[in-house]
Design a protein around this motif. Structure first.
Motif: not given
Length: 258
Positions: A202-211, A215-222
């Motif tokens: 349900x989360x949008x992609x995180x900035x670091x994930x996009x860079x 994909x696992x950076x989305x979890x850390x971002x949240x």
């Protein structure tokens, strides 16, 4: 310990079209992944695919198959559809075994599931192994992970992290003066709680994930906790390129792997 293995499998591949069904010493690659997963302690092993060719082949060798939507952006989204369709409880543990890992050891599948089960504060768990050569440290395809004293991930990167001041990157033996363990290569084997998967997709992609395209950076971002531990067994490389495929074919042929 109770857990389910889900193997996401797509037919399309830029470098290796039809990759899941490519032959490795007399067996389709995906069948080898499925057989390795069956040797783990999983309660059930499910192949998740959007392709009828894969589904028919898998059912032909006796696999349990779950058909999923074709528009999923990643294997994690495909896992979530299976979790949702089967109505798994939020506490259920699901292990994502990549469909291009024909030599994945059953012991590490058990390990990552047990690590998550034993770490109630974590939403997901994964594994790592020591990285000891400069070439791998600089290889953007070899993802590095830094974790804290509790075994919780702090960051994943394609860059050489941590980066030692004064490191001579032109010297292939430069890492030998550092104790083993300073650098850890991330192994792409994941265990998730079903409730975490529902939040994650349900989360949008995180900035670091996009860079980083990780994909696992989305979890850390949240603010999610990701458990990381050294793998108990060496995990052979997966199949991403024709050269990888040739290497695995030679290895299976030489070892008479059935």
């Amino acid at each position: 310990m109770s857990f389910t293995v889900i193997i996401p499998a797509r037919y399309a591949s830029t470098r290796l079209p039809g990759k899941p069904l490519l032959d490795i010493a007399g067996k389709p690659m995906l069948k080898r992944v499925w057989e390795q997963s069956l040797r783990s302690e999983a309660d059930e092993v499910i192949i998740a695919t959007d392709d009828q060719r894969i589904a028919e082949a898998a059912r032909g060798w006796g696999a349990q198959v779950c058909m999923t939507a074709s528009e999923h952006a990643s294997g994690t989204d495909r896992l979530q559809e299976v979790v949702q369709s089967r109505g798994l409880a939020d506490s259920a543990v699901v292990v994502n075994v990549q469909g291009d890992e024909p030599l994945v050891p059953p012991a590490v599948i058990n390990q990552v599931a047990a690590n998550l089960a034993d770490t109630p504060e974590a939403g997901m768990a994964t594994l790592s192994e020591p990285l000891t050569d400069v070439a791998s440290l600089l290889d953007s395809n070899a993802v590095k992970v830094v974790s804290d004293v509790r075994g919780f991930a702090r960051y994943f990167s394609r860059a050489p992290i941590p980066y030692p001041r004064g490191l001579d990157l032109k010297n292939p033996d430069a890492l030998q003066r550092y104790p083993v363990g300073h650098w850890q290569r991330h192994i792409g084997l994941y265990a998730y709680r079903a409730g975490f998967l529902r939040r994650f997709v349900a989360w949008p992609q995180a900035p670091a994930e996009l860079l980083e395209q990780l994909e696992q950076l989305r979890a850390l971002h949240h603010g999610e906790i990701v458990h990381v531990a050294p793998a108990r067994e060496r995990v052979p490389a997966g199949v991403d390129t024709p050269a990888d495929l040739d290497a695995v074919r030679r290895l299976c042929a030489a070892s008479n792997t059935n």
